[in-house]
Enzyme design. Structure first.
Site, PDB file in Angstrom:
ATOM      1  N   TYR A  62      -7.715  -6.516   4.145  1.00 15.81           N
ATOM      2  CA  TYR A  62      -8.424  -7.031   5.798  1.00 15.81           C
ATOM      3  C   TYR A  62      -9.878  -7.204   5.349  1.00 15.81           C
ATOM      4  CZ  TYR A  62      -3.090  -7.145   6.177  1.00 15.81           C
ATOM      5  OH  TYR A  62      -1.861  -7.572   5.622  1.00 15.81           O
ATOM      6  N   GLY A  97       7.040   4.810   4.662  1.00 14.60           N
ATOM      7  CA  GLY A  97       7.430   3.914   5.636  1.00 14.60           C
ATOM      8  C   GLY A  97       8.788   3.082   5.399  1.00 14.60           C
ATOM      9  N   ARG A  98       9.434   2.445   4.424  1.00 11.04           N
ATOM     10  CA  ARG A  98      10.642   1.467   4.370  1.00 11.04           C
ATOM     11  C   ARG A  98      12.002   2.400   3.963  1.00 11.04           C
ATOM     12  NH1 ARG A  98       9.411  -2.551  -0.816  1.00 11.04           N
ATOM     13  NH2 ARG A  98       7.858  -3.861  -0.049  1.00 11.04           N
ATOM     14  N   GLN A 117      -2.345   2.058  15.045  1.00  8.36           N
ATOM     15  CA  GLN A 117      -3.591   1.448  14.017  1.00  8.36           C
ATOM     16  C   GLN A 117      -3.696   0.507  14.193  1.00  8.36           C
ATOM     17  OE1 GLN A 117      -2.028  -0.420  10.442  1.00  8.36           O
ATOM     18  NE2 GLN A 117      -2.505   1.176   9.059  1.00  8.36           N
ATOM     19  N   ARG A 123      -8.263   4.269   7.367  1.00  5.71           N
ATOM     20  CA  ARG A 123      -7.085   4.104   5.824  1.00  5.71           C
ATOM     21  C   ARG A 123      -7.584   3.155   5.231  1.00  5.71           C
ATOM     22  NH1 ARG A 123      -1.030   1.188   5.467  1.00  5.71           N
ATOM     23  NH2 ARG A 123       0.224   2.984   4.527  1.00  5.71           N
TER      24      ARG A 123
END
Length: 368
Positions: A185, A321-322, A99, A232
């Protein structure tokens, strides 16, 4: 058999299941130089039963950084470090994409040789902080500052920085790259009206706000091929002062343009906190109408929700993810319906092996 555990493909790449390890910043690089290391190789290899691994967000240049100890992929040392990671992952059968990000205004002069960060417009994000740590790893969250509005020279240079980093990512052994266009971002800052007040060809209309994203995608595709490019996007995530009333139609228009470029996949980043906004089914239907290639979804998915979105055809792969942080053997735990271990939130960013590579597999917890 559950669709989640089916063998599938991503273009010419064979995936051992439809489970994706989502990109997660862990800030464990070696210093100086933000260099991937053996500990990172172990971390990713432990989790390489996923079909696809997307690396933590990775800098494309010196000025693209916003948090301490996050990796880059533009120097020889960084590329060599990543080679150890990708080789370890491929031994376990997973496909891995890198990424790529530029954080834009979500930064601080400490990462910019004392200069202001760059952004579409000179607008500081409200209530937005970045993590800055010293060489010993002791850090704190610090407010972002007002950025400097990018010139055309800045824009052209950053586009080429993405392309160069993509080439180096392939040199590092990655199977492709994911361009980070979400979560507040730089690319996301161009897409949204509240962070982009430009009056030139990069601001105002949807077509103009999408322009920077498409220039990055085109430049990267030219270097490594569109079949190795994912993007993404995060239309429903509004933290980092990114609440734009026009973002959903903007994302749908961008998705049409990305489909016309035949990129490998679109990765929909969804909020994963308890009171997060639910993605309307109407959006999922509209997105699939705009984009027929692979769609990845991520954001607090359970196996049941994953099956539902796969069966309805709204997504082809589901990212976790987590749960992958504290369950290196997440795939087998989900497949066997075993309990999941809780993560230690205090060890997410920075530090050493604790809370990083010392989470045991389920078999080890039973025998231990």
């Amino acid at each position: 058999m559950s669709k989640l555990f089916e063998l599938t493909t991503l273009n010419q790449l064979v995936l051992q299941n439809r489970i994706v390890m989502a990109p997660m910043t862990r800030a464990r690089t070696s210093q100086p130089g933000n260099i991937p290391n053996d500990m990172m190789a172990t971390y990713y290899q432990q989790r390489a039963s996923a079909g696809l691994i997307i690396s933590e967000a990775t800098q494309i240049s010196d000025d693209s950084q916003g948090y301490s100890f996050t990796p880059g992929v533009y120097t020889d040392a960084q590329v060599t470090g990543w080679q150890g990671v990708t080789q370890a992952v491929k031994k376990q059968g997973a496909v891995m994409f890198c990424q790529l990000w530029h954080v834009g205004r979500v930064s601080h002069p400490v990462f910019q040789q004392g200069d202001k960060p760059i952004a579409p417009s000179a607008l500081a994000p409200v209530e937005t902080k970045v993590w800055i740590a010293d060489e010993q790893g002791k850090g704190e969250m610090v407010d972002c500052v007002e950025p400097r509005e990018m010139t055309q020279v800045d824009i052209d240079r950053v586009v080429q920085d993405f392309a160069y980093a993509a080439k180096r990512a392939i040199d590092a052994g990655f199977d492709g790259v994911e361009i980070h266009g979400g979560n507040g971002y730089l690319i996301d800052q161009f897409l949204r009206t509240n962070s982009n007040h430009r009056t030139d060809n990069y601001g105002g209309s949807r077509a103009n706000r999408i322009r920077f994203l498409l220039e990055v995608v085109d430049a990267v595709s030219k270097v490594i091929g569109a079949d190795k490019v994912g993007v993404r996007l995060a239309p429903f995530i509004t933290f980092k002062d990114m609440n734009c009333p026009d973002i959903v139609p903007t994302i749908l228009e961008a998705s049409k343009q990305l489909q016309s470029r035949n990129i490998a996949y679109l990765h929909l980043s969804e909020a994963d906190w308890d009171d997060a906004p639910e993605i309307p089914e109407s959006f999922r239907i509209a997105l699939r109408e705009c984009f027929s290639n692979t769609i990845i979804v991520a954001g607090g998915y359970t196996p049941e929700r994953a099956e539902e979105v796969l069966n309805k055809g709204y997504a082809d792969l589901v990212a976790f993810g987590r749960p992958f942080v504290s369950n290196p053997d997440l795939v087998s735990r989900l497949q066997s319906q075993l309990p999941l271990a809780e993560l230690d939130g205090a060890t997410l960013f920075g530090g050493g092996e604790r809370g990083y590579i010392d989470y045991p597999a389920f078999s080890e917890t039973v025998s231990g």
